[in-house]
Design a protein around this motif. Structure first.
Motif, mmCIF file in Angstrom:
data_model
loop_
_atom_site.group_PDB
_atom_site.id
_atom_site.type_symbol
_atom_site.label_atom_id
_atom_site.label_comp_id
_atom_site.label_asym_id
_atom_site.label_seq_id
_atom_site.Cartn_x
_atom_site.Cartn_y
_atom_site.Cartn_z
ATOM 1 N N ALA A 116 0.828 -1.208 0.000
ATOM 2 C CA ALA A 116 0.000 0.000 0.000
ATOM 3 C C ALA A 116 0.858 1.251 0.000
ATOM 4 C CB ALA A 116 -0.937 -0.005 1.208
ATOM 5 N N ARG A 117 1.920 1.239 0.785
ATOM 6 C CA ARG A 117 2.805 2.409 0.843
ATOM 7 C C ARG A 117 3.453 2.674 -0.514
ATOM 8 N NH1 ARG A 117 7.577 1.500 4.659
ATOM 9 N NH2 ARG A 117 8.710 1.024 2.750
ATOM 10 N N ALA A 118 3.910 1.604 -1.175
ATOM 11 C CA ALA A 118 4.539 1.753 -2.491
ATOM 12 C C ALA A 118 3.522 2.219 -3.534
ATOM 13 C CB ALA A 118 5.171 0.427 -2.920
ATOM 14 N N LEU A 119 2.321 1.653 -3.492
ATOM 15 C CA LEU A 119 1.273 2.065 -4.431
ATOM 16 C C LEU A 119 0.908 3.531 -4.237
ATOM 17 C CD1 LEU A 119 -1.027 -1.080 -4.172
ATOM 18 C CD2 LEU A 119 0.231 -0.385 -6.220
ATOM 19 N N ASP A 120 0.803 3.943 -2.982
ATOM 20 C CA ASP A 120 0.461 5.343 -2.693
ATOM 21 C C ASP A 120 1.559 6.290 -3.173
ATOM 22 O OD1 ASP A 120 -1.961 4.684 -1.570
ATOM 23 O OD2 ASP A 120 -1.223 4.704 0.494
ATOM 24 N N GLU A 121 2.797 5.906 -2.927
ATOM 25 C CA GLU A 121 3.927 6.761 -3.309
ATOM 26 C C GLU A 121 3.950 6.993 -4.821
ATOM 27 O OE1 GLU A 121 8.781 6.393 -3.500
ATOM 28 O OE2 GLU A 121 7.734 5.379 -1.865
ATOM 29 N N LEU A 122 3.568 5.969 -5.580
ATOM 30 C CA LEU A 122 3.619 6.059 -7.042
ATOM 31 C C LEU A 122 2.242 6.320 -7.647
ATOM 32 C CD1 LEU A 122 6.171 3.165 -7.588
ATOM 33 C CD2 LEU A 122 6.601 5.616 -7.809
ATOM 34 N N GLU A 123 1.274 6.651 -6.784
ATOM 35 C CA GLU A 123 -0.086 7.000 -7.212
ATOM 36 C C GLU A 123 -0.722 5.892 -8.056
ATOM 37 O OE1 GLU A 123 0.290 10.838 -9.079
ATOM 38 O OE2 GLU A 123 0.495 11.872 -7.154
ATOM 39 N N LEU A 124 -0.581 4.653 -7.577
ATOM 40 C CA LEU A 124 -1.125 3.493 -8.281
ATOM 41 C C LEU A 124 -2.174 2.745 -7.461
ATOM 42 C CD1 LEU A 124 2.212 2.088 -9.803
ATOM 43 C CD2 LEU A 124 0.372 3.251 -11.039
ATOM 44 N N ARG A 125 -2.542 3.297 -6.302
ATOM 45 C CA ARG A 125 -3.474 2.580 -5.417
ATOM 46 C C ARG A 125 -4.814 2.327 -6.097
ATOM 47 N NH1 ARG A 125 -5.439 1.971 0.180
ATOM 48 N NH2 ARG A 125 -3.443 2.617 1.023
ATOM 49 N N ASP A 126 -5.359 3.315 -6.769
ATOM 50 C CA ASP A 126 -6.665 3.148 -7.404
ATOM 51 C C ASP A 126 -6.634 2.052 -8.464
ATOM 52 O OD1 ASP A 126 -7.742 5.105 -5.818
ATOM 53 O OD2 ASP A 126 -7.680 6.678 -7.355
ATOM 54 N N GLU A 127 -5.527 1.990 -9.213
ATOM 55 C CA GLU A 127 -5.405 0.954 -10.240
ATOM 56 C C GLU A 127 -5.385 -0.437 -9.604
ATOM 57 O OE1 GLU A 127 -3.198 1.067 -13.858
ATOM 58 O OE2 GLU A 127 -2.499 3.094 -13.436
ATOM 59 N N PHE A 128 -4.657 -0.568 -8.500
ATOM 60 C CA PHE A 128 -4.613 -1.856 -7.809
ATOM 61 C C PHE A 128 -5.992 -2.216 -7.262
ATOM 62 C CE2 PHE A 128 -4.376 -4.262 -3.871
ATOM 63 C CZ PHE A 128 -3.641 -5.376 -4.248
ATOM 64 N N ASP A 129 -6.625 -1.268 -6.575
ATOM 65 C CA ASP A 129 -7.929 -1.539 -5.964
ATOM 66 C C ASP A 129 -8.961 -1.989 -6.994
ATOM 67 O OD1 ASP A 129 -6.984 -0.920 -3.447
ATOM 68 O OD2 ASP A 129 -7.763 1.128 -3.448
ATOM 69 N N SER A 130 -8.902 -1.392 -8.179
ATOM 70 C CA SER A 130 -9.877 -1.755 -9.213
ATOM 71 C C SER A 130 -9.567 -3.104 -9.856
ATOM 72 C CB SER A 130 -9.928 -0.675 -10.290
ATOM 73 O OG SER A 130 -8.710 -0.614 -11.013
ATOM 74 N N ALA A 131 -8.332 -3.610 -9.627
ATOM 75 C CA ALA A 131 -7.910 -4.859 -10.269
ATOM 76 C C ALA A 131 -8.169 -6.092 -9.407
ATOM 77 C CB ALA A 131 -6.432 -4.788 -10.617
ATOM 78 N N VAL A 132 -8.529 -5.899 -8.134
ATOM 79 C CA VAL A 132 -8.711 -7.043 -7.228
ATOM 80 C C VAL A 132 -10.080 -6.984 -6.557
ATOM 81 C CG1 VAL A 132 -6.231 -7.139 -6.775
ATOM 82 C CG2 VAL A 132 -7.714 -5.877 -5.202
ATOM 83 N N SER A 133 -10.501 -8.131 -6.034
ATOM 84 C CA SER A 133 -11.761 -8.174 -5.294
ATOM 85 C C SER A 133 -11.529 -8.117 -3.791
ATOM 86 C CB SER A 133 -12.538 -9.449 -5.639
ATOM 87 O OG SER A 133 -11.817 -10.590 -5.220
ATOM 88 N N GLY A 134 -10.273 -8.238 -3.372
ATOM 89 C CA GLY A 134 -9.946 -8.207 -1.950
ATOM 90 C C GLY A 134 -8.740 -9.084 -1.668
ATOM 91 N N CYS A 135 -8.401 -9.207 -0.384
ATOM 92 C CA CYS A 135 -7.235 -9.972 0.049
ATOM 93 C C CYS A 135 -7.632 -10.908 1.186
ATOM 94 C CB CYS A 135 -6.129 -9.039 0.544
ATOM 95 S SG CYS A 135 -5.625 -7.754 -0.614
ATOM 96 N N VAL A 136 -6.886 -11.995 1.327
ATOM 97 C CA VAL A 136 -7.079 -12.926 2.438
ATOM 98 C C VAL A 136 -5.712 -13.335 2.973
ATOM 99 C CG1 VAL A 136 -7.812 -15.262 3.088
ATOM 100 C CG2 VAL A 136 -9.319 -13.824 1.718
#
Length: 219
Positions: A116-136
């Motif tokens: 999450a920290r890396a995604l936020d730093e590179l402004e990619l969080r939204d792309e990741f969130d839209s690509a997955v249904s969740g985590c376990v």
């Protein structure tokens, strides 16, 4: 409200991606060095040169070291990508599998916050969130499923040895995710349990399951 039948239906057709990171250490400021993911016969395995120094302990268990801004596995030079390229490749891998469930061992308190920290730093969080249904996270999931078993450890390496009957080279992200895929196939967690353990990068700190705070239980 989702009924038990609807939860079963969703989970039965859910694609699962097994995910793991190797890092420069175990502290909250450590950085990603290796990222691996596997889903069935599809796999991803990428390395990146971290900006901070690798801790001696991390180099010892992973065999990875940085010398003059290059990454080595033992004495072998490793092909690397930028962190952005690694994350974009991971997101593309996830998109190829149509919003899969991301599964890993001890990821809620270690791998996912780093991701999450890396995604936020590179402004990619939204792309990741839209690509997955969740985590376990399979650590608390296994603890719940196997609470009546007298296991000495719920670390992934021990679970794979006890349940799958295999010893493998831990602390290599690709080997770890392949082993976890085999373990998950043996565990066969029921859909209702998967649903209860499901979280997102936004909700990973709000769940109430007891978890460890380092990578220690993952090996």
């Amino acid at each position: 409200m989702q009924t038990e039948a609807s939860v079963d239906a969703v989970c039965d057709r859910q694609t699962v991606v097994f995910f793991d990171l190797e890092t420069t250490g175990l502290g909250k400021n450590c950085e990603i060095v290796q990222m691996a993911a596997v889903s069935g016969g599809h796999s991803l395995n990428l390395y990146t040169v971290p900006r901070c120094r690798m801790e001696r302990g991390a180099s010892k268990v992973t065999g990875l070291r940085v010398h003059r801004h290059r990454l080595y596995q033992g004495d072998q030079l490793v092909l690397t990508n930028t962190l952005r390229e690694v994350l974009l490749s991971f997101i593309a891998f996830l998109k190829m599998l149509t919003r899969p469930l991301v599964v890993g061992h001890n990821i809620r308190r270690f791998d996912c916050p780093l991701l999450a920290r890396a995604l936020d730093e590179l402004e990619l969080r939204d792309e990741f969130d839209s690509a997955v249904s969740g985590c376990v996270d399979t650590l608390p999931l296994a603890r719940e499923m196997l609470k009546d078993r007298c296991l000495r450890s719920f670390g992934q390496k021990n679970l794979v040895k006890e349940l799958v009957g295999v010893n493998y080279k831990a602390h290599n992200a690709l080997e770890d995710v392949r082993a976890l895929q085999s373990l998950y196939a043996v565990l066969q967690p029921p859909p209702e349990l998967i649903y209860r353990h499901k979280f997102t990068l936004d909700t990973m700190y709000t769940t109430t399951h007891t978890v460890t705070h380092t990578k220690g239980d993952a090996g």
